[in-house]
Design a protein around this motif. Structure first.
Motif, PDB file in Angstrom:
ATOM      1  N   GLN A 127      48.192  33.421  32.352  1.00  0.00           N
ATOM      2  CA  GLN A 127      47.869  32.758  33.602  1.00  0.00           C
ATOM      3  C   GLN A 127      47.716  33.806  34.547  1.00  0.00           C
ATOM      4  O   GLN A 127      48.323  34.961  34.407  1.00  0.00           O
ATOM      5  N   PHE A 128      47.055  33.737  35.845  1.00  0.00           N
ATOM      6  CA  PHE A 128      47.164  34.851  36.816  1.00  0.00           C
ATOM      7  C   PHE A 128      48.348  34.093  37.682  1.00  0.00           C
ATOM      8  O   PHE A 128      48.149  33.021  37.823  1.00  0.00           O
ATOM      9  N   SER A 129      49.106  35.018  38.438  1.00  0.00           N
ATOM     10  CA  SER A 129      50.019  34.425  39.548  1.00  0.00           C
ATOM     11  C   SER A 129      49.136  33.974  40.749  1.00  0.00           C
ATOM     12  O   SER A 129      47.805  34.175  40.708  1.00  0.00           O
ATOM     13  N   ASN A 130      49.650  33.141  41.483  1.00  0.00           N
ATOM     14  CA  ASN A 130      48.940  32.665  42.714  1.00  0.00           C
ATOM     15  C   ASN A 130      48.198  33.626  43.631  1.00  0.00           C
ATOM     16  O   ASN A 130      48.793  33.737  44.653  1.00  0.00           O
ATOM     17  N   ILE A 131      47.319  34.517  43.268  1.00  0.00           N
ATOM     18  CA  ILE A 131      46.700  35.437  44.046  1.00  0.00           C
ATOM     19  C   ILE A 131      45.315  35.668  43.903  1.00  0.00           C
ATOM     20  O   ILE A 131      44.657  35.289  42.695  1.00  0.00           O
ATOM     21  N   THR A 132      44.658  35.729  44.786  1.00  0.00           N
ATOM     22  CA  THR A 132      43.277  36.181  45.035  1.00  0.00           C
ATOM     23  C   THR A 132      43.142  37.860  44.909  1.00  0.00           C
ATOM     24  O   THR A 132      43.716  38.427  45.820  1.00  0.00           O
ATOM     25  N   TYR A 133      42.516  38.239  44.009  1.00  0.00           N
ATOM     26  CA  TYR A 133      42.208  39.880  44.049  1.00  0.00           C
ATOM     27  C   TYR A 133      41.199  40.126  45.146  1.00  0.00           C
ATOM     28  O   TYR A 133      40.065  39.770  45.396  1.00  0.00           O
ATOM     29  N   ILE A 134      41.574  41.233  46.263  1.00  0.00           N
ATOM     30  CA  ILE A 134      40.754  41.630  47.223  1.00  0.00           C
ATOM     31  C   ILE A 134      40.548  43.006  46.788  1.00  0.00           C
ATOM     32  O   ILE A 134      41.505  43.666  46.993  1.00  0.00           O
ATOM     33  N   PHE A 135      39.270  43.564  46.768  1.00  0.00           N
ATOM     34  CA  PHE A 135      39.191  45.322  46.847  1.00  0.00           C
ATOM     35  C   PHE A 135      38.146  45.534  47.922  1.00  0.00           C
ATOM     36  O   PHE A 135      37.338  44.768  48.042  1.00  0.00           O
ATOM     37  N   VAL A 136      38.677  46.688  48.641  1.00  0.00           N
ATOM     38  CA  VAL A 136      37.653  47.117  49.563  1.00  0.00           C
ATOM     39  C   VAL A 136      36.813  48.365  48.889  1.00  0.00           C
ATOM     40  O   VAL A 136      37.478  49.091  48.292  1.00  0.00           O
ATOM     41  N   LEU A 137      35.460  48.122  48.771  1.00  0.00           N
ATOM     42  CA  LEU A 137      34.690  49.264  48.159  1.00  0.00           C
ATOM     43  C   LEU A 137      33.827  49.832  49.070  1.00  0.00           C
ATOM     44  O   LEU A 137      32.962  49.478  49.775  1.00  0.00           O
TER      45      LEU A 137
ATOM     46  N   TYR B 123      22.558  49.838  49.582  1.00  0.00           N
ATOM     47  CA  TYR B 123      21.601  50.226  50.625  1.00  0.00           C
ATOM     48  C   TYR B 123      20.894  48.605  51.328  1.00  0.00           C
ATOM     49  O   TYR B 123      20.079  48.951  51.832  1.00  0.00           O
ATOM     50  N   ARG B 124      21.290  47.729  50.543  1.00  0.00           N
ATOM     51  CA  ARG B 124      20.817  46.595  51.051  1.00  0.00           C
ATOM     52  C   ARG B 124      21.756  45.662  51.937  1.00  0.00           C
ATOM     53  O   ARG B 124      22.569  45.548  51.861  1.00  0.00           O
ATOM     54  N   PRO B 125      21.158  45.265  53.249  1.00  0.00           N
ATOM     55  CA  PRO B 125      22.066  44.536  54.355  1.00  0.00           C
ATOM     56  C   PRO B 125      22.362  43.442  53.990  1.00  0.00           C
ATOM     57  O   PRO B 125      23.483  42.858  54.470  1.00  0.00           O
ATOM     58  N   GLU B 126      21.811  42.711  52.883  1.00  0.00           N
ATOM     59  CA  GLU B 126      22.320  41.097  52.501  1.00  0.00           C
ATOM     60  C   GLU B 126      23.395  41.466  51.802  1.00  0.00           C
ATOM     61  O   GLU B 126      24.123  40.169  51.581  1.00  0.00           O
ATOM     62  N   CYS B 127      23.657  42.472  51.248  1.00  0.00           N
ATOM     63  CA  CYS B 127      24.764  42.632  50.363  1.00  0.00           C
ATOM     64  C   CYS B 127      26.202  43.218  51.242  1.00  0.00           C
ATOM     65  O   CYS B 127      26.195  44.236  51.717  1.00  0.00           O
ATOM     66  N   GLN B 128      26.957  42.050  51.485  1.00  0.00           N
ATOM     67  CA  GLN B 128      27.975  42.428  52.413  1.00  0.00           C
ATOM     68  C   GLN B 128      29.455  42.334  51.677  1.00  0.00           C
ATOM     69  O   GLN B 128      30.389  43.093  51.619  1.00  0.00           O
ATOM     70  N   GLU B 129      29.678  41.194  51.060  1.00  0.00           N
ATOM     71  CA  GLU B 129      30.890  40.941  50.117  1.00  0.00           C
ATOM     72  C   GLU B 129      30.414  40.060  49.138  1.00  0.00           C
ATOM     73  O   GLU B 129      29.701  39.313  49.028  1.00  0.00           O
ATOM     74  N   LEU B 130      31.353  40.251  48.034  1.00  0.00           N
ATOM     75  CA  LEU B 130      30.879  39.658  46.829  1.00  0.00           C
ATOM     76  C   LEU B 130      32.093  38.835  46.252  1.00  0.00           C
ATOM     77  O   LEU B 130      33.362  39.355  46.401  1.00  0.00           O
ATOM     78  N   GLN B 131      31.878  37.575  46.028  1.00  0.00           N
ATOM     79  CA  GLN B 131      32.800  36.472  45.550  1.00  0.00           C
ATOM     80  C   GLN B 131      32.403  36.195  44.179  1.00  0.00           C
ATOM     81  O   GLN B 131      31.595  35.523  43.793  1.00  0.00           O
ATOM     82  N   TYR B 132      33.652  36.724  43.256  1.00  0.00           N
ATOM     83  CA  TYR B 132      33.489  36.385  41.928  1.00  0.00           C
ATOM     84  C   TYR B 132      34.808  35.592  41.564  1.00  0.00           C
ATOM     85  O   TYR B 132      35.676  35.426  42.048  1.00  0.00           O
ATOM     86  N   VAL B 133      34.343  34.858  40.325  1.00  0.00           N
ATOM     87  CA  VAL B 133      35.590  34.295  39.715  1.00  0.00           C
ATOM     88  C   VAL B 133      35.822  35.283  38.264  1.00  0.00           C
ATOM     89  O   VAL B 133      34.984  35.652  37.653  1.00  0.00           O
TER      90      VAL B 133
ATOM     91  N   LEU C  77      42.589  30.340  24.798  1.00  0.00           N
ATOM     92  CA  LEU C  77      43.056  29.977  26.151  1.00  0.00           C
ATOM     93  C   LEU C  77      42.508  30.765  27.295  1.00  0.00           C
ATOM     94  O   LEU C  77      42.332  31.965  27.264  1.00  0.00           O
ATOM     95  N   GLN C  78      41.984  29.815  28.376  1.00  0.00           N
ATOM     96  CA  GLN C  78      41.468  30.631  29.460  1.00  0.00           C
ATOM     97  C   GLN C  78      42.278  30.454  30.662  1.00  0.00           C
ATOM     98  O   GLN C  78      42.946  29.507  31.103  1.00  0.00           O
ATOM     99  N   THR C  79      41.859  31.580  31.650  1.00  0.00           N
ATOM    100  CA  THR C  79      42.467  31.247  32.975  1.00  0.00           C
ATOM    101  C   THR C  79      41.679  32.073  33.960  1.00  0.00           C
ATOM    102  O   THR C  79      40.857  33.068  33.206  1.00  0.00           O
ATOM    103  N   LYS C  80      41.740  31.615  35.088  1.00  0.00           N
ATOM    104  CA  LYS C  80      40.795  32.007  36.171  1.00  0.00           C
ATOM    105  C   LYS C  80      41.378  32.355  37.468  1.00  0.00           C
ATOM    106  O   LYS C  80      42.566  31.879  37.702  1.00  0.00           O
ATOM    107  N   THR C  81      40.775  33.309  38.203  1.00  0.00           N
ATOM    108  CA  THR C  81      41.175  33.385  39.535  1.00  0.00           C
ATOM    109  C   THR C  81      40.024  33.976  40.503  1.00  0.00           C
ATOM    110  O   THR C  81      38.985  34.192  39.844  1.00  0.00           O
ATOM    111  N   HIS C  82      40.363  34.069  41.875  1.00  0.00           N
ATOM    112  CA  HIS C  82      39.231  34.589  42.713  1.00  0.00           C
ATOM    113  C   HIS C  82      39.377  36.033  42.762  1.00  0.00           C
ATOM    114  O   HIS C  82      40.296  36.775  42.689  1.00  0.00           O
TER     115      HIS C  82
END
Lengths: 621, 106
Positions: free
Chosen positions: A373-383, A453-463, A473-478
């Motif tokens: 399992q992932f603990s109750n966190i969402t990973y956030i990275f600034v790129l 280089y493309r203006p429409e790419c600002q932020e990416l939301q993955y699972v 066994l599978q587990t997911k987080t944001h």
């Protein structure tokens, strides 16, 4: 029927010298055989390597079957020496005899019993006259160590007199006696000049007796005293039972480490007897262990590892054996396994004659399941939009993944909202995840820089999906990736190479945009050590990962990212190679063109003005 | 020696040798060990071709801007066996292709 008695020779070889003119009937030496039982009166006989065809000199000797004294059967002539063929010229010939000992009751088969070598050196001269060195009269040349077995009968051990030298000085009286620091069970029989062991000995009490044999020679006007050391080794037999010191059980917890071959806990079993390592098929003091279970799951999952070593200090300065028993997994344990088992293991000292030769060991094993399992966190990275391709963004990890062994996790990225426009959808090629090789974490890295280089790419939301491979066994987080900063202006002409490692100087390194650089610029590491150093000067995309002596999963995707860690080809210049790949240490600056690396001192280095130089300048001013 | 020469090419280009300490090589190793270093040296004029003469003329007349292409030179065409030595920290190192075995004008 060989060796069916308890008789043995306390010496591995007997040797003596014989001379021309030595008369028939003169004694040469005496062998002794030690007994196990009083009924085993020894009977001695001469034996030959080829019993059918004894050597020419066999008839020269006669062995008294009851005393073990070897006599000359004929007077030795000069021609006898010449009759002996030898591969070497010289004044001596070596005559080899074998003496066997059997109990009197089996004297007919004597030659098949245990044997000892008797080595006679025949010197092509007559015996020396009286007046030579006293040592020669008292003691033979060379080492005179003996051995006896523990727990055996007392008896005569060795003849101290040199028979062949006794007649040289007929007017001297020679007598022997034993001296030692503390009382010893050894004495000299004055009537026969034999060294005698007076009582059974125990190896677990004392392994080695150091005696001083004193020889007194009384000449017409003086009494001479001569000393020689004599070592008596006590041979071991399995006469003590194994035991545990304190606990015979061990608690074992199996949680994050569950791979095949993992070793848990250990229990020690002690035995005061020695355990020989050679020969391999030796059965003396051999321990045999049995897993006391019929449960096939336990049998298939666990094995007991056994090792032993010799120790001295803990057994009162006498050698003994420490056996170590460890629990080992013979297969990977599934992540959802939950069990408590007690494993009993019977250890048997097979050669111990008593009934107490066994010890029972217990392993109390608890197996806990590992939640994926992932603990109750969402990973956030600034790129940063300045990042180069193959820059490492960060690590992701299911709970406790760094402790995992034998648990296989695969990470994947999925797009959270599939209903977005195809323009936005193509932004998601930016980031990918790879499984790190040495631990069960995932490494996020830049897979594509075009979206910067493309203006429409600002932020990416993955699972982020983590999947355990054995039980699926599978587990997911944001996972949220936020772009930051401005992208570099795209140049029309791209440079041919993107390797930071090509740059040999700080200036050109720090202005270069190399592969794998999170800031878009290469970084310079300035070495300060002289000679060949692990801290050599070099240009790297990311000093946290390169060079760190380890070719990680991202670096191994492309040789241009960090050849310092990943090169496989020979390195030119002063260096030390890494264990498998890369440069461990280099001289001066190390730089690489594709995979080929060079380490050398920079010639452009300016001479440093030392104190002396400063003084000269100051004086001149 | 002289018999090592490739026939008719660069009779001045010779294999020479010098006795050195490993530290003299300037590779940064700290050791007291020594070696025989062999190197190629000597003129290669007699091995030149029309190509070399043309290059020489063009360079001399400054027709090639700042470019200066290399001419025939005396170089190893084979190397000595590897050299292994123990350094002051009792670690082994092996040098490969460090010393010439055969020379030629190339």
């Amino acid at each position: 029927c060989e060796g069916s008695s308890g008789l043995y020779f306390p010496q591995s070889t007997y040797s003596e010298t014989i001379y021309v003119g030595q008369p028939a009937g003169a004694p040469v030496l005496q062998v002794h055989s030690m007994r196990e039982r009083p009924s085993e009166e020894p009977y001695f006989c001469l034996s030959w390597r080829n019993i059918q065809k004894p050597p020419l000199y066999a008839a020269w000797f006669h062995l008294d079957p009851l005393t073990g004294v070897l006599y000359m059967n004929k007077t030795l002539e000069w021609t006898d020496f010449d009759s002996l063929s030898s591969s070497t010229l010289g004044y001596t010939r070596k005559l080899t005899l074998k003496v066997a000992a059997a109990p009197v009751s089996q004297k007919a088969t004597c030659i098949h019993h245990s044997r000892v070598d008797v080595s006679l050196t025949f010197i092509n001269a007559t015996a020396p006259s009286c007046g030579q060195k006293m040592e020669k009269l008292c003691f033979p040349d060379g080492d005179i160590s003996s051995h006896i077995k523990e727990n055996r009968l007392p008896g005569a051990l060795r003849q101290l007199r040199r028979f062949t030298h006794a007649d040289i000085c007929p007017n001297y009286t020679i007598s022997y006696r034993v001296e030692a620091d503390s009382p010893v069970p050894f004495a000299v029989n004055n009537a026969t000049s034999e060294l005698v062991v007076t009582a059974p000995v125990d190896r677990e009490e004392k392994e080695l007796y150091r005696l001083i044999i004193v020889c007194n020679v009384r000449t017409a006007d003086m009494l001479h005293r001569l000393d020689t050391p004599l070592l008596i080794n006590i041979y071991d037999e399995d006469d003590t039972a194994p035991y545990v010191n304190g606990t015979d059980s061990e608690d074992v917890l199996i949680e994050f480490s569950r791979s095949e071959g993992t070793v848990f806990g250990h229990v020690f079993v002690y035995d005061r007897d020695t355990t020989p390592s050679y020969p391999k098929d030796q059965t003396e003091n051999k321990f045999v262990g049995t897993l006391m279970t019929n449960d096939s799951w336990i049998k298939d999952t666990f094995t007991i590892l056994h090792g032993f070593r010799e120790e001295k200090a803990m057994f009162g300065n006498v050698r003994g054996t420490v056996h170590e028993y460890k629990l080992s997994l013979s297969r990977n344990v599934l992540v959802d396994e939950r069990r408590s088992v007690q494993l009993d293991y019977l250890v048997n000292d097979t050669t111990y004659p008593g009934t107490e030769g066994t010890v029972m060991l217990h392993f109390n094993i608890t197996i806990l399941p590992v939640p994926i399992q992932f603990s109750n966190i969402t990973y956030i990275f600034v790129l940063s939009r300045k990042s180069s391709i193959y820059s490492q963004i960060g690590k992701v990890c299911v709970d406790n993944c760094l402790k995992f062994k034998g648990i296989d996790i695969v990470y994947q990225l999925e797009i959270s909202d599939r209903n977005v426009s195809s323009d936005v959808l193509s932004c998601y090629t930016t980031v990918n995840v790879a499984r790190s090789l040495e631990e069960m974490s995932g490494v996020l890295y830049v897979n594509d820089t075009k979206p910067f280089y493309r203006p429409e790419c600002q932020e990416l939301q993955y699972v982020l999906v983590a999947q355990e491979q054995q039980k699926q066994l599978q587990t997911k987080t944001h996972l949220l990736i936020i772009f930051d900063g401005e992208a570099e202006v795209l140049r029309a002409e791209r440079p041919r190479s993107l390797t930071c490692a090509e740059k040999r100087q700080r200036g050109e390194c720090e202005t270069f945009k190399g592969m794998g650089a999170p800031t878009g610029r290469c970084h310079w590491r300035q070495g300060t050590d002289k000679g060949i150093s692990e801290n050599y000067s070099t240009c790297s995309p990311d000093l946290r990962t390169c060079p760190d002596g380890y070719c990680d999963v991202i670096e191994s995707k492309n040789m241009s990212i960090c050849p310092q860690d990943c090169t496989r080809v020979p390195i030119i210049g002063g260096h030390e190679r890494g264990l498998m790949l890369g440069i461990k240490a280099g001289y001066g600056t190390c730089y690489c063109y594709s995979e080929k690396c060079f380490c050398e001192q920079d010639e452009m280095e300016e001479p440093i003005c030392d104190d002396m130089c400063k003084t000269i300048i100051a004086t001149a001013v | 020696g002289r018999e090592e020469l490739v026939k008719g090419q660069g009779r001045g280009c010779l294999l020479k040798e010098i006795h050195l300490n490993v530290t003299d090589l300037g590779l940064g190793y700290r050791t007291k060990e020594e070696l025989i270093f062999r190197y190629c040296s000597g003129p290669c004029y007699d091995a030149e071709t029309n190509y070399d003469k043309i290059l020489n003329n063009l360079t001399h007349n400054k027709k090639l801007d700042k470019d200066s292409p290399s001419r025939t030179c005396c170089r190893p065409i084979a190397f000595d066996d590897d050299l292994s030595f123990l350094d002051d920290d009792l670690e082994y190192h092996t040098l490969k292709k460090h010393s010439a075995k055969k020379c030629a004008c190339v």
